[in-house]
Design an enzyme around this catalytic site. Structure first.
Site, PDB file in Angstrom:
ATOM      1  N   GLY A 184       0.811  -1.222   0.000  1.00 55.55           N
ATOM      2  CA  GLY A 184       0.000   0.000   0.000  1.00 55.55           C
ATOM      3  C   GLY A 184       0.846   1.276   0.000  1.00 55.55           C
ATOM      4  O   GLY A 184       0.348   2.354   0.309  1.00 55.55           O
TER       5      GLY A 184
ATOM      6  N   LYS B  39       5.911  18.832  -5.284  1.00 57.97           N
ATOM      7  CA  LYS B  39       6.365  19.191  -3.933  1.00 57.97           C
ATOM      8  C   LYS B  39       7.553  20.148  -3.997  1.00 57.97           C
ATOM      9  O   LYS B  39       7.619  21.125  -3.244  1.00 57.97           O
ATOM     10  CB  LYS B  39       6.736  17.933  -3.144  1.00 57.97           C
ATOM     11  CG  LYS B  39       5.523  17.064  -2.833  1.00 57.97           C
ATOM     12  CD  LYS B  39       5.956  15.774  -2.137  1.00 57.97           C
ATOM     13  CE  LYS B  39       4.743  14.912  -1.827  1.00 57.97           C
ATOM     14  NZ  LYS B  39       5.144  13.573  -1.357  1.00 57.97           N
TER      15      LYS B  39
END
Ligand code: ADP
Ligand code: ASP
Ligand code: MG
Length: 821
Positions: free
Chosen positions: A663, A681
């Protein structure tokens, strides 16, 4: 002698009346009492409705009569024993017949005069006082019903008759001279000729004060449904609290500006005789309530209370011809007073070009005509250009004797309203210097009241009204954190946090009272309101609460498009969603500009490095005069994990697959490997440091091999990627041969941003990076040799939600700081 007055809500139900009887019994044991009582709650309104129906020729008035009958008969049956009931019922029925006859007449003539209207409106008190007198007798007291039309003499100004002082005093003294507990009807009176009148809505308080003054009572007690005179109307300001003592003047100002708990004319008779008036709660007889008296003990609060009038109209006279013309205000007042128009406030601009006054909305057109007549010459000669009428406004007043000595009160009003986006339409300082009153849009009334109440009474408590969109992993974690913290936040930091609205992609839910942080999910799921983002914003705007914070926990592009509108409504925005800040530089600038102009927060610490303090650190360095020369960073937890695990024992494609299974990646790992997210970012960090650039200006190495980019679904992508395992392995082996490792680094230097896979040696600060950690090294003027480094987990619901909490609490703290200033 004490006069006890019980308002409509104190006699609203049989249970309430039992409480009233107890209070009277107790007081009677201590000395003589006279009781004044209002109609049962809602009855005067019903009578008004009946009169209206009848005068419109409709039979519906009979339904209202039946309703009144049922209400009173049920009460009699509930309160009185069978043996004594019949007398009370007979008296009630006789009075009701009288009402029925008069309304029948009205329905035939289809006309109601002010005189008849007053007569009809007064039945409620005749009913209630009659019933209460019976109840008191039954409980063993010597009680006697008195119709105030025998006591109070007025002129024939129906609807709000003026009391003729001497005649009234004499008849009260004569009539109420015996021993029994007199139960007197509030509100009603009569002319010298015996025609029924009323003292104005809410007038029973006044009846009590008139009787108290005539009988030289030691105290007048007004029993109602709240703990006394409060710092604000508790229906509008939930955190209002009762005031121990106020002066007559303060009480007068507060009630003049809408504190309905006491009818304004009530103060005068008591004031003249210096009789204290206490305001008490029938449902909490042990609560001391409020005493209105001469020279109340000094309080340290800057102000005593805030009150408001829901609806007023504002009339403005404009014109250069008014400069230097003396007595404009006086002429206005006189002309309006002559026509009995109540002027709530008046203000004159210092330039003297305009005079503004507030009147009740129902008299605005009449007032305009009166003014036009009075100033006809000036209007004809264009000395006055125009008379402007504005509606849908409210007046708010802050009141207190202390205001005279304390400077800066108006400033505090302005700053707390400004911060919450409330526009002040007009402002006036009362000549007594005991109040400042100002006009705001009606829509802002409650928000303004709450903001001012916080600013003046609860400077230490900060409210936060939260609106959350997106309750996936991060959003629900956020609510869980708040749920665990909400009590401690209030106890330790005086932060009062309330969730007022929440939405997921399907449903949305709003509750002005607050949504429990416990059961929000069930409530949201059972909400019948389908999510519509525009309506979500509208609802926030309509609720119009102070210190509102909108939290966007989605990854959507649509939500960030709403930020300008939200910030413009003076609502702060907190978000982990990067989309807004990594869109165009223009959009980034616009959002920051609006936030600054509206004095609200726009916070997004979790855009980069989840909960790690990266954005705030850069912001602080730059605002304290440092300059950012270079940023080097590992900004993707996923890619950090992949390259930290890539030691040659497992092929590259297999590591990516494992990361996906754990995940750590997006559902399609290409979205991590293409480097776009890292690029966004880096862009945000550079912009935060003051550089201006677009996403397209960045040079980003896409780690998805060209041959694998076009592969269809994720499985085909993995198959393709396998073909490149050899290439990745040889890059790794070559680096390892030189005691180096691979690292996907984002770097901004000299105005250029580059994101690429690099080889770093053991002396590089990133060499020791492990797991999925992020790391950011900031090279500035002050941190030139060795950078400031922030390192730690850069992903995960827990740390991200924690970072959002920190951002939200910073909103509260900024507000608190400005509150104090
Ligand atoms: P009664 O029926 O007892 O005469 P009212 O309804 O006339 O009672 O007055 C009580 C109400 O006044 C309260 O329920 C409250 O909502 C309202 N109110 C407005 N301003 C204030 C205030 N400053 N303090 C207390 N109550 C206030
Ligand atoms: N019953 C009257 C009213 O409703 C008077 C009062 O309650 O004071 O206005
Ligand atoms: Mg009242």
């Amino acid at each position: 002698m004490r006069v006890l007055k019980f308002g409509g809500s104190s006699v609203g139900t049989p249970d309430a009346i039992r409480k009233v009887i107890d209070i009277i019994q107790q007081k009677r044991q201590q000395g003589p009492v006279t009781v004044v009582v209002s109609a049962f709650r809602g009855v005067t309104d019903l009578l008004f409705r009946a009169a209206k129906e009848a005068s419109g020729g409709s039979d519906q008035y009979q339904d209202v009569i039946r309703e009144l009958e049922k209400r009173h008969v049920d009460t009699i049956k509930d309160l009185l024993r069978v043996q004594t009931r019949s007398e009370a019922l007979t008296r009630f029925k006789m009075t009701l017949n009288e009402l029925e006859d008069i309304l029948h007449g009205v329905s035939l003539t289809r006309e109601i005069t002010a005189r008849t209207s007053d007569f009809v409106m007064g039945f409620g008190e005749r009913f209630s006082a009659g019933i209460l007198a019976h109840c008191l007798s039954e409980s063993g007291m010597d009680a006697e019903f008195v119709d105030a039309r025998e006591l109070i003499v007025t002129d024939s100004h129906f609807g709000q008759a003026r009391v003729l002082g001497e005649l009234t005093r004499d008849s009260i003294r004569k009539r109420l001279s015996g021993d029994p507990v007199y139960v007197v009807t509030g509100f009603i009176a009569s002319t010298e000729k015996g025609v029924s009148t009323t003292l104005g809505r809410g007038g029973s308080d006044y009846t009590a004060s008139i009787i108290g003054a005539a009988l030289d009572a030691e105290e007048i007690e007004i029993w109602t449904d709240v703990d006394g005179m409060m710092t604000a109307d508790p229906r509008i300001v939930k955190r209002a609290f009762s005031i121990d003592e106020v002066s007559y003047e303060e009480a007068m100002e507060l009630s003049h500006f809408g504190a309905r708990v006491i009818y304004p004319p009530t103060i005068q008779p008591a004031y003249q005789k210096e009789i204290p008036i206490s305001i008490r709660n029938t449902f909490k007889p042990d609560h001391p309530g409020t005493v209105i008296r001469k020279d109340p003990s000094k309080s340290r609060e800057m102000i005593k209370g805030i009150s408001s009038i829901d609806e007023i109209a504002l009339i403005t006279l404009k014109g250069s011809g008014m400069v230097g013309v003396s007595g404009v205000a006086a002429r206005l007042f006189t002309a309006l007073a002559h026509k009995e128009i109540n002027v709530i406030l008046i203000t004159q601009a210092s330039s003297e070009h305009t005079v503004t006054l507030a009147v009740p909305p129902e008299s605005s057109s009449r007032a305009k005509r009166v003014i036009e007549r009075e100033f006809r010459p000036e209007l004809q000669e264009n000395q006055i250009d125009d008379i402007l009428v504005e509606e849908d406004l409210s007046v708010i007043a802050i009141v207190g004797d202390n205001m005279r000595q304390i400077p800066g009160i108006a400033g505090r009003v302005f700053s707390s309203l400004g911060r919450n986006g409330v526009n002040i339409v007009a402002i006036a300082q009362g000549s007594s210097e005991r109040n400042i009153s100002f006009v705001v849009n009606r829509h802002d009334q409650s928000k303004a009241m709450n903001a001012l109440h916080d600013a003046f009474f609860l400077a230490s408590v900060k409210t936060l009204n939260l609106f959350l969109v997106g309750v996936g992993l991060i959003g629900s974690k956020l609510l869980e954190l708040f749920h665990n913290q909400v009590e401690a936040l209030y106890r330790d930091y005086q932060i009062d946090l309330k969730l007022r609205g929440v939405a997921n992609s399907g449903k949305m839910l709003f509750d002005a009272e607050g949504i429990s942080l416990d059961g929000w999910r069930e409530r949201l799921e059972s909400s019948s309101d389908q999510t519509n983002l525009n309506r979500f914003v509208e609802q926030m705007q309509e609720l119009n609460l102070p210190n509102s914070v909108f939290v966007d926990c989605t990854a959507s592009d649509e939500v960030p498009a709403l930020y300008p509108d939200i910030l413009n409504s003076s609502i702060s925005v907190v978000t982990p969603n990067k989309k807004a800040n990594s869109a165009s530089q223009e959009y980034f600038d616009e959002l920051h500009r609006i936030a600054l102009r509206r004095n609200v927060a726009f916070r997004y610490e979790t855009n980069v490095g989840a909960g790690l303090p990266v954005v705030a650190t850069i912001h602080e360095l730059v605002t304290t005069g440092d300059h950012m020369n270079r940023v080097e960073a590992v900004l993707s937890g996923t890619l950090s994990y992949i390259f930290n695990s890539f030691d040659g024992s497992v092929p590259f494609s297999e590591i990516v697959r494992q990361a996906r299974e754990k995940g750590y990646t997006e559902p399609d790992p290409r979205e991590d490997l293409n480097g776009h997210d890292v690029g966004r970012k880096l862009l945000i960090l550079a912009r935060e440091a003051g550089y201006r650039l677009e996403f397209e200006d960045l040079e980003i190495e896409n780690l998805v091999p060209e041959g694998a980019r076009g592969a269809g679904d994720v499985e085909s992508f993995f198959k393709k990627l396998k073909e490149f395992d050899g290439e990745f392995e040889s890059m790794r082996a070559e680096a390892a041969g030189n005691q180096m490792k691979l690292c996907y680094i984002a770097r901004f230097e000299g105005g250029n941003g580059v994101v690429k896979l690099e080889r770093i040696g053991q002396d590089h600060p990133f060499y020791g990076l492990s797991g999925s950690d992020n790391i950011v090294a900031l090279y500035t003027d002050h941190y030139r040799e060795s950078p400031m480094v922030v390192k730690g987990p850069g992903a995960g619901a827990n740390v991200t939600a924690g970072g959002i909490v920190a951002d939200i609490l910073r909103v509260a703290n900024t507000k608190a700081q400005s509150n104090a200033g």
